[in-house]
Design a protein around this motif. Structure first.
Motif, PDB file in Angstrom:
ATOM      1  N   GLU A  16       1.601  42.755  21.659  1.00 26.77           N
ATOM      2  CA  GLU A  16       0.810  41.750  21.629  1.00 26.77           C
ATOM      3  C   GLU A  16       1.428  40.699  23.229  1.00 26.77           C
ATOM      4  N   LEU A  17       3.023  40.760  22.791  1.00 25.32           N
ATOM      5  CA  LEU A  17       4.138  40.191  23.883  1.00 25.32           C
ATOM      6  C   LEU A  17       3.823  40.513  25.152  1.00 25.32           C
ATOM      7  N   LYS A  18       3.322  40.509  25.956  1.00 28.32           N
ATOM      8  CA  LYS A  18       3.396  40.450  27.757  1.00 28.32           C
ATOM      9  C   LYS A  18       4.680  40.194  28.589  1.00 28.32           C
ATOM     10  N   ILE A  19       5.686  40.255  27.543  1.00 31.12           N
ATOM     11  CA  ILE A  19       6.902  39.189  28.480  1.00 31.12           C
ATOM     12  C   ILE A  19       7.686  40.024  28.736  1.00 31.12           C
ATOM     13  N   LYS A  20       7.977  40.119  30.504  1.00 29.18           N
ATOM     14  CA  LYS A  20       9.002  41.576  30.975  1.00 29.18           C
ATOM     15  C   LYS A  20      10.486  40.452  30.860  1.00 29.18           C
ATOM     16  N   LEU A  21      11.330  40.810  30.390  1.00 32.72           N
ATOM     17  CA  LEU A  21      12.664  40.299  30.264  1.00 32.72           C
ATOM     18  C   LEU A  21      13.661  40.397  30.891  1.00 32.72           C
ATOM     19  N   GLU A  22      13.821  39.703  32.108  1.00 29.70           N
ATOM     20  CA  GLU A  22      14.939  40.513  33.103  1.00 29.70           C
ATOM     21  C   GLU A  22      15.866  39.665  32.855  1.00 29.70           C
ATOM     22  N   ILE A  23      17.261  39.899  32.647  1.00 28.61           N
ATOM     23  CA  ILE A  23      18.230  39.360  32.785  1.00 28.61           C
ATOM     24  C   ILE A  23      19.518  39.887  33.937  1.00 28.61           C
ATOM     25  N   PRO A  24      19.502  39.016  35.185  1.00 33.26           N
ATOM     26  CA  PRO A  24      20.533  39.991  35.743  1.00 33.26           C
ATOM     27  C   PRO A  24      21.517  40.303  35.838  1.00 33.26           C
ATOM     28  N   ILE A  38      21.073  46.871  23.975  1.00 34.31           N
ATOM     29  CA  ILE A  38      20.107  48.270  24.521  1.00 34.31           C
ATOM     30  C   ILE A  38      19.234  48.931  23.963  1.00 34.31           C
ATOM     31  N   GLU A  39      19.917  49.029  22.480  1.00 32.59           N
ATOM     32  CA  GLU A  39      18.515  50.150  20.973  1.00 32.59           C
ATOM     33  C   GLU A  39      18.024  49.413  20.798  1.00 32.59           C
ATOM     34  N   LEU A  40      18.160  47.514  21.095  1.00 34.38           N
ATOM     35  CA  LEU A  40      16.950  47.334  20.289  1.00 34.38           C
ATOM     36  C   LEU A  40      15.747  47.127  21.218  1.00 34.38           C
ATOM     37  N   GLY A  41      16.284  47.446  22.904  1.00 30.93           N
ATOM     38  CA  GLY A  41      15.306  47.291  23.836  1.00 30.93           C
ATOM     39  C   GLY A  41      16.171  45.955  24.863  1.00 30.93           C
ATOM     40  N   VAL A  42      16.343  45.581  24.433  1.00 28.07           N
ATOM     41  CA  VAL A  42      17.265  44.007  25.666  1.00 28.07           C
ATOM     42  C   VAL A  42      18.128  45.046  26.710  1.00 28.07           C
ATOM     43  N   PRO A  43      17.250  44.988  28.275  1.00 27.44           N
ATOM     44  CA  PRO A  43      17.785  45.466  29.155  1.00 27.44           C
ATOM     45  C   PRO A  43      19.233  44.835  29.572  1.00 27.44           C
ATOM     46  N   VAL A  44      20.215  45.488  29.028  1.00 24.46           N
ATOM     47  CA  VAL A  44      21.950  44.964  29.757  1.00 24.46           C
ATOM     48  C   VAL A  44      21.995  46.058  29.942  1.00 24.46           C
ATOM     49  N   ALA A  47      25.290  45.678  32.049  1.00 26.53           N
ATOM     50  CA  ALA A  47      26.002  44.789  31.584  1.00 26.53           C
ATOM     51  C   ALA A  47      27.728  45.036  31.604  1.00 26.53           C
ATOM     52  N   GLN A  48      28.308  43.815  31.938  1.00 23.87           N
ATOM     53  CA  GLN A  48      30.050  44.595  32.163  1.00 23.87           C
ATOM     54  C   GLN A  48      30.441  43.811  30.182  1.00 23.87           C
ATOM     55  N   VAL A  49      31.683  44.696  30.432  1.00 22.16           N
ATOM     56  CA  VAL A  49      31.829  44.633  29.245  1.00 22.16           C
ATOM     57  C   VAL A  49      33.842  43.972  29.826  1.00 22.16           C
ATOM     58  N   ILE A  50      33.419  42.952  28.399  1.00 23.04           N
ATOM     59  CA  ILE A  50      34.846  42.121  28.915  1.00 23.04           C
ATOM     60  C   ILE A  50      35.193  41.791  27.515  1.00 23.04           C
ATOM     61  N   PRO A  51      36.157  42.171  26.765  1.00 19.56           N
ATOM     62  CA  PRO A  51      36.663  41.854  25.421  1.00 19.56           C
ATOM     63  C   PRO A  51      36.833  40.644  25.671  1.00 19.56           C
TER      64      PRO A  51
END
Length: 188
Positions: A16-24, A38-44, A47-51
């Motif tokens: 129902e929500l037509k939001i395109k999530l962009e995370i530059p 990523i499994e939850l659909g968040v476009p990362v 993403a860089q991994v910084i411990p």
């Protein structure tokens, strides 16, 4: 992290929500966190991994304490929430095996952390059945300033997590305090 991100991600990704999530630009504290997002659909995907980092000042005191002296190797330590996903039951299994295989050594396990009451009941039963009570010390919740001191008093830090966690600071803290760290291969 799942309990916080999952509801938000599901809401944003509903049909129902037509939001395109962009995370530059994005950063994650571990590969495990990145995978979960990523499994939850968040476009990362990019993403860089910084411990996580750690201020070593309170943990590392001097060169002599860098490695666990032999006389401290029978002193085991568990630091964390006392709940099933943290694997304290596995640490107790290991203690039981050590006491049977090497009975001439006075093995001790100190446990620091807040307990889930239901899981704690299971842990207490395990301790009773395995006759581990003389070798186990529950220290409860300690002020953070006490954690480095307790780590330096022990030789081996056990991190037997059974969930796909981010890379926790407790393992880094243990190494910085001079503990040998035995950890599960799960997570970050």
């Amino acid at each position: 992290i799942r309990r916080f991100i999952r509801p938000v991600a599901k809401l944003l990704l509903q049909n129902e929500l037509k939001i395109k999530l962009e995370i530059p630009y994005s950063y994650c504290v571990s590969q495990a966190v990145k995978r979960h997002l990523i499994e939850l659909g968040v476009p990362v995907q990019d993403a860089q991994v910084i411990p996580n980092g750690l201020d070593l000042t309170n943990f590392f005191q001097n060169q002599e304490e860098l490695l666990a002296p032999e006389h401290k190797l029978q002193k085991l330590l568990f630091v964390g929430r006392i709940q099933d996903i943290k694997g304290l039951h596995i640490a107790l299994d290991a203690l039981n095996i050590l006491r049977k295989e090497l009975p001439h050594i006075d093995w001790r396990l100190s446990i620091i952390g807040a307990a889930d009451p239901e899981y704690m009941t299971e842990i207490q039963k395990q301790i009773e059945i395995s006759d581990l009570a003389p070798a186990v010390d529950f220290l409860g919740v300690l002020p953070y300033a006490q954690i480095p001191i307790r780590m330096r008093e022990n030789g081996i830090l056990l991190v037997p997590s059974i969930w796909d966690a981010r890379f926790g600071l407790v393992a880094i803290e243990g190494m910085a305090a001079g503990c040998l760290v035995i950890a599960s291969e799960i997570g970050g």
